[in-house]
Motif scaffolding. Structure first.
Motif, PDB file in Angstrom:
ATOM      1  N   ALA A 127       0.840  -1.202   0.000  1.00  0.00           N
ATOM      2  CA  ALA A 127       0.000   0.000   0.000  1.00  0.00           C
ATOM      3  C   ALA A 127       0.875   1.251   0.000  1.00  0.00           C
ATOM      4  O   ALA A 127       0.593   2.216  -0.736  1.00  0.00           O
ATOM      5  CB  ALA A 127      -0.944  -0.008   1.196  1.00  0.00           C
ATOM      6  N   ASP A 128       1.939   1.250   0.792  1.00  0.00           N
ATOM      7  CA  ASP A 128       2.858   2.390   0.820  1.00  0.00           C
ATOM      8  C   ASP A 128       3.574   2.545  -0.523  1.00  0.00           C
ATOM      9  O   ASP A 128       3.719   3.657  -1.043  1.00  0.00           O
ATOM     10  CB  ASP A 128       3.894   2.224   1.935  1.00  0.00           C
ATOM     11  N   PHE A 129       4.004   1.428  -1.079  1.00  0.00           N
ATOM     12  CA  PHE A 129       4.692   1.449  -2.372  1.00  0.00           C
ATOM     13  C   PHE A 129       3.746   1.933  -3.466  1.00  0.00           C
ATOM     14  O   PHE A 129       4.105   2.775  -4.297  1.00  0.00           O
ATOM     15  CB  PHE A 129       5.224   0.041  -2.683  1.00  0.00           C
ATOM     16  N   GLU A 130       2.530   1.408  -3.476  1.00  0.00           N
ATOM     17  CA  GLU A 130       1.538   1.821  -4.470  1.00  0.00           C
ATOM     18  C   GLU A 130       1.222   3.301  -4.347  1.00  0.00           C
ATOM     19  O   GLU A 130       1.030   3.985  -5.351  1.00  0.00           O
ATOM     20  CB  GLU A 130       0.261   0.988  -4.338  1.00  0.00           C
ATOM     21  N   ALA A 131       1.154   3.802  -3.117  1.00  0.00           N
ATOM     22  CA  ALA A 131       0.886   5.231  -2.908  1.00  0.00           C
ATOM     23  C   ALA A 131       1.996   6.071  -3.531  1.00  0.00           C
ATOM     24  O   ALA A 131       1.727   7.102  -4.162  1.00  0.00           O
ATOM     25  CB  ALA A 131       0.735   5.535  -1.417  1.00  0.00           C
ATOM     26  N   GLU A 132       3.243   5.642  -3.368  1.00  0.00           N
ATOM     27  CA  GLU A 132       4.352   6.373  -3.989  1.00  0.00           C
ATOM     28  C   GLU A 132       4.240   6.322  -5.509  1.00  0.00           C
ATOM     29  O   GLU A 132       4.415   7.344  -6.186  1.00  0.00           O
ATOM     30  CB  GLU A 132       5.705   5.809  -3.554  1.00  0.00           C
ATOM     31  N   CYS A 133       3.939   5.142  -6.037  1.00  0.00           N
ATOM     32  CA  CYS A 133       3.797   5.004  -7.491  1.00  0.00           C
ATOM     33  C   CYS A 133       2.666   5.892  -8.005  1.00  0.00           C
ATOM     34  O   CYS A 133       2.811   6.562  -9.035  1.00  0.00           O
ATOM     35  CB  CYS A 133       3.528   3.543  -7.871  1.00  0.00           C
ATOM     36  N   LEU A 134       1.557   5.891  -7.292  1.00  0.00           N
ATOM     37  CA  LEU A 134       0.404   6.706  -7.678  1.00  0.00           C
ATOM     38  C   LEU A 134       0.768   8.182  -7.715  1.00  0.00           C
ATOM     39  O   LEU A 134       0.412   8.909  -8.652  1.00  0.00           O
ATOM     40  CB  LEU A 134      -0.747   6.453  -6.703  1.00  0.00           C
ATOM     41  N   GLU A 135       1.505   8.620  -6.712  1.00  0.00           N
ATOM     42  CA  GLU A 135       1.935  10.016  -6.666  1.00  0.00           C
ATOM     43  C   GLU A 135       2.857  10.344  -7.837  1.00  0.00           C
ATOM     44  O   GLU A 135       2.716  11.371  -8.496  1.00  0.00           O
ATOM     45  CB  GLU A 135       2.641  10.299  -5.341  1.00  0.00           C
ATOM     46  N   ARG A 136       3.814   9.451  -8.110  1.00  0.00           N
ATOM     47  CA  ARG A 136       4.756   9.687  -9.203  1.00  0.00           C
ATOM     48  C   ARG A 136       4.056   9.694 -10.563  1.00  0.00           C
ATOM     49  O   ARG A 136       4.461  10.423 -11.467  1.00  0.00           O
ATOM     50  CB  ARG A 136       5.861   8.633  -9.199  1.00  0.00           C
ATOM     51  N   LEU A 137       3.022   8.855 -10.707  1.00  0.00           N
ATOM     52  CA  LEU A 137       2.301   8.797 -11.973  1.00  0.00           C
ATOM     53  C   LEU A 137       1.331   9.959 -12.153  1.00  0.00           C
ATOM     54  O   LEU A 137       0.928  10.265 -13.265  1.00  0.00           O
ATOM     55  CB  LEU A 137       1.537   7.471 -12.089  1.00  0.00           C
ATOM     56  N   ASP A 144      -4.241   4.228 -14.170  1.00  0.00           N
ATOM     57  CA  ASP A 144      -5.101   3.364 -14.975  1.00  0.00           C
ATOM     58  C   ASP A 144      -4.690   3.391 -16.445  1.00  0.00           C
ATOM     59  O   ASP A 144      -4.670   2.360 -17.118  1.00  0.00           O
ATOM     60  CB  ASP A 144      -6.559   3.761 -14.816  1.00  0.00           C
ATOM     61  N   GLN A 145      -4.326   4.564 -16.930  1.00  0.00           N
ATOM     62  CA  GLN A 145      -3.868   4.689 -18.312  1.00  0.00           C
ATOM     63  C   GLN A 145      -2.542   3.945 -18.502  1.00  0.00           C
ATOM     64  O   GLN A 145      -2.355   3.239 -19.489  1.00  0.00           O
ATOM     65  CB  GLN A 145      -3.705   6.159 -18.686  1.00  0.00           C
ATOM     66  N   PHE A 146      -1.641   4.088 -17.533  1.00  0.00           N
ATOM     67  CA  PHE A 146      -0.346   3.405 -17.592  1.00  0.00           C
ATOM     68  C   PHE A 146      -0.543   1.888 -17.629  1.00  0.00           C
ATOM     69  O   PHE A 146       0.047   1.190 -18.450  1.00  0.00           O
ATOM     70  CB  PHE A 146       0.500   3.818 -16.381  1.00  0.00           C
ATOM     71  N   LEU A 147      -1.394   1.372 -16.753  1.00  0.00           N
ATOM     72  CA  LEU A 147      -1.652  -0.069 -16.713  1.00  0.00           C
ATOM     73  C   LEU A 147      -2.310  -0.538 -18.003  1.00  0.00           C
ATOM     74  O   LEU A 147      -2.007  -1.634 -18.514  1.00  0.00           O
ATOM     75  CB  LEU A 147      -2.514  -0.424 -15.500  1.00  0.00           C
TER      76      LEU A 147
END
Length: 155
Positions: A127-137, A144-147
């Protein structure tokens, strides 16, 4: 015999032309993968899991009792590699294999209580890692577009 050495003028690093590789999907994915792995390992170091191990534990948790071959196929892991991975997870007391009724060649996979506990900790790290990825994206829409683009590229 005398060795002849040639000297070449080496341009300073700031003069490097990276225009070709900067537009290369293969190069950018390789670089992104390296950086992704560093960040993933940073977040997951608290639970001592590699990406594949996390995926396997999560898949078993979502599909308890499914055959080893089914989990391996769903994750795109070759049989021999998956057996070695399961041996390691079982030695760490995170998973267990049980016989499948009417199929002596297959095993059903389950998490142990230790595996469930570790997976819960790993999900917090994710969840922490995904939050960082979400922020960077740049947010959920960009993610969603990236995926979607990755799925088009590799799906």
């Amino acid at each position: 015999m005398e060795k002849i050495s040639k000297t070449y003028d080496v341009p300073p690093p700031e003069a490097l032309d990276a225009s070709t590789i900067s537009q290369s999907v293969a190069h950018q994915l390789r670089r992104a993968h390296g950086q992704f792995m560093q960040r993933f390992l940073h977040y997951f170091s608290v639970v001592s899991l590699r990406p594949t191990e996390y995926s396997v534990l999560a898949m078993i948790a979502e599909n308890p009792g499914r055959k080893q071959s089914e989990i391996a196929a769903a994750l795109g892991i070759q049989r021999a590699n998956f057996v070695a991975l399961m041996n390691d997870l079982e030695e760490r007391c995170l998973t267990e294999r049980r016989d499948v009724p009417n199929d002596r060649r297959s095993y059903a996979l389950y998490l142990t209580p230790s595996g469930e506990s570790l997976l819960n900790d790993a999900r917090r790290a994710e969840a922490d890692f995904e939050a960082e990825c979400l922020e960077r994206l740049g947010g959920t829409r960009a993610r969603d577009q990236f995926l979607s683009l990755l799925a088009r590229l590799f799906g």
